[in-house]
Design an enzyme around this catalytic site. Structure first.
Site, mmCIF file in Angstrom:
data_model
loop_
_atom_site.group_PDB
_atom_site.id
_atom_site.type_symbol
_atom_site.label_atom_id
_atom_site.label_comp_id
_atom_site.label_asym_id
_atom_site.label_seq_id
_atom_site.Cartn_x
_atom_site.Cartn_y
_atom_site.Cartn_z
ATOM 1 C CG ASN A 8 -1.693 1.231 1.430
ATOM 2 O OD1 ASN A 8 -1.777 2.064 0.521
ATOM 3 N ND2 ASN A 8 -2.285 1.390 2.598
ATOM 4 C CE LYS A 10 -0.133 3.360 4.738
ATOM 5 N NZ LYS A 10 -0.205 3.503 6.173
ATOM 6 C CG HIS A 99 -5.999 2.159 4.882
ATOM 7 N ND1 HIS A 99 -5.566 3.129 5.750
ATOM 8 C CD2 HIS A 99 -5.008 1.239 4.804
ATOM 9 C CE1 HIS A 99 -4.357 2.805 6.176
ATOM 10 N NE2 HIS A 99 -3.992 1.669 5.623
ATOM 11 C CD GLU A 101 -3.068 5.713 6.667
ATOM 12 O OE1 GLU A 101 -2.959 5.697 5.436
ATOM 13 O OE2 GLU A 101 -2.212 5.205 7.434
ATOM 14 C CD GLU A 182 -3.711 -2.375 7.100
ATOM 15 O OE1 GLU A 182 -2.578 -2.605 6.658
ATOM 16 O OE2 GLU A 182 -4.337 -1.336 6.832
ATOM 17 N N GLY A 188 2.219 2.010 11.089
ATOM 18 C CA GLY A 188 3.304 2.988 11.074
ATOM 19 C C GLY A 188 3.931 3.263 12.434
ATOM 20 C CB SER A 230 4.443 -2.108 12.366
ATOM 21 O OG SER A 230 4.110 -0.767 12.662
HETATM 22 P P1 PGA Z 1 2.534 0.196 7.750
HETATM 23 O O1 PGA Z 1 1.107 0.497 7.052
HETATM 24 O O2 PGA Z 1 3.035 -1.101 7.175
HETATM 25 O O3 PGA Z 1 3.387 1.373 7.365
HETATM 26 O O4 PGA Z 1 2.293 0.097 9.209
HETATM 27 C C1 PGA Z 1 0.195 -0.524 6.771
HETATM 28 C C2 PGA Z 1 -1.037 0.055 6.135
HETATM 29 O O5 PGA Z 1 -1.467 1.159 6.515
HETATM 30 O O6 PGA Z 1 -1.638 -0.565 5.219
#
Ligand code: PGA
Length: 272
Positions: A8, A10, A99, A101, A182, A188, A230
């Site tokens: 992903n 982003k 997601h 976000e 997730e 993150g 992560s």
């Molecule tokens: P990350 O993000 O691996 O940077 O924690 C995962 C995601 O948001 O899909």
């Protein structure tokens, strides 16, 4: 069972040229003989979708959008939106939905998500549906009930589908839908739940959807549930060993081709 490794990207990278370089570096390093049960996918931002899809068209790497419009699966007066038909035309065969976000910054809720699921179905776009609890939910032991609520977007979508298409919709869920668990607090942050915690959640997600589908159709489908949050080359071998983790959705580490493919190789080796 198929193992899925999905990057992903982003709102990254900044330029078309960097997106192109990222693709080239991934292509240079992917294993030559990727079996059908090992799937790699990347989800660039819409602005890079067409170029990335074009660069990957003769490769085994699939392309996903990061979101689609709730309002229409085709066209319309929805400024700023991009439809399932449009992302498909640009080369995506999948889309991420839900997601955290999008849920957080765009206040995306089950009403929007049920619409988006229906729109993806209408365009035969596969869905990677993200679910996950916040730190407060986790600390109050609310994870499973939060996930049940998030998964009920599928029940809502099913209600909205025309009766003559309901059977096809159930089949679509079994064939073209992946759940990504997730935890919001793991995205993150470098923190991840224990393997036992992830295993319990993945089993719960599978049981939730299987029970629902079995009740309506009498079929007991195999469902794919990925872990995200992560994931990195250090924790991937441990995650890959858990039988209920069918792959990974990777954010930060997917922008480093070496790390992304190292994680993929660790999962593929463990699951073969
Ligand atoms: P990350 O993000 O691996 O940077 O924690 C995962 C995601 O948001 O899909």
């Amino acid at each position: 069972m198929t193992t899925w490794i999905i990057g992903n990207w982003k709102q990254n990278p900044a330029t078309q040229q960097e997106a192109q370089q990222l693709v080239e570096q991934i292509l240079e390093q992917i294993p030559q003989d990727l079996p059908n049960s090992h799937k790699l996918m990347v989800a660039p931002s819409n602005i890079h979708l067409m170029a990335v899809a074009k660069a990957l068209q003769d490769s085994p790497i699939l392309v996903s959008a990061q979101n689609i419009s709730a309002h229409s699966d085709t066209t319309g007066a929805y400024t700023g939106d991009c439809s399932a038909q449009q992302v498909k035309d640009a080369g995506a065969s999948w889309t991420l939905l839900g997601h955290s976000e999008q849920r957080q910054y765009h206040h995306e809720n089950n009403d929007h998500l049920a619409q988006k699921i229906c729109n993806a179905f209408l365009q035969d776009l596969g869905v990677i549906f993200c679910v996950g609890e916040t730190l407060a939910d986790y600390e109050q032991d609310q994870t499973l009930s939060v996930l049940d609520h998030q998964l009920s977007a599928f029940h809502q979508a099913f209600e909205q589908i025309a009766s003559e298409e309901k059977n096809q919709f159930l089949q679509y869920i079994q064939d073209r839908m992946i759940i990504a668990y997730e935890p919001v607090w793991a995205i993150g942050t470098g923190k991840i739940p224990t393997i036992d915690e992830i295993d319990r959640v993945h089993q719960h997600i599978k049981t939730h959807l299987q029970t629902w589908i079995t009740k309506i159709s009498g079929q007991t489908p195999k469902l794919t549930v990925l872990y995200g949050g992560s994931v990195n080359p250090q924790n991937a071998p441990m995650l890959a060993q858990c039988p209920t983790i069918d792959g990974a959705l990777i954010g930060g580490a997917s922008l480093k081709p070496k790390d992304f493919l190292q994680i993929a190789n660790q999962f593929f080796a463990s699951k073969s």
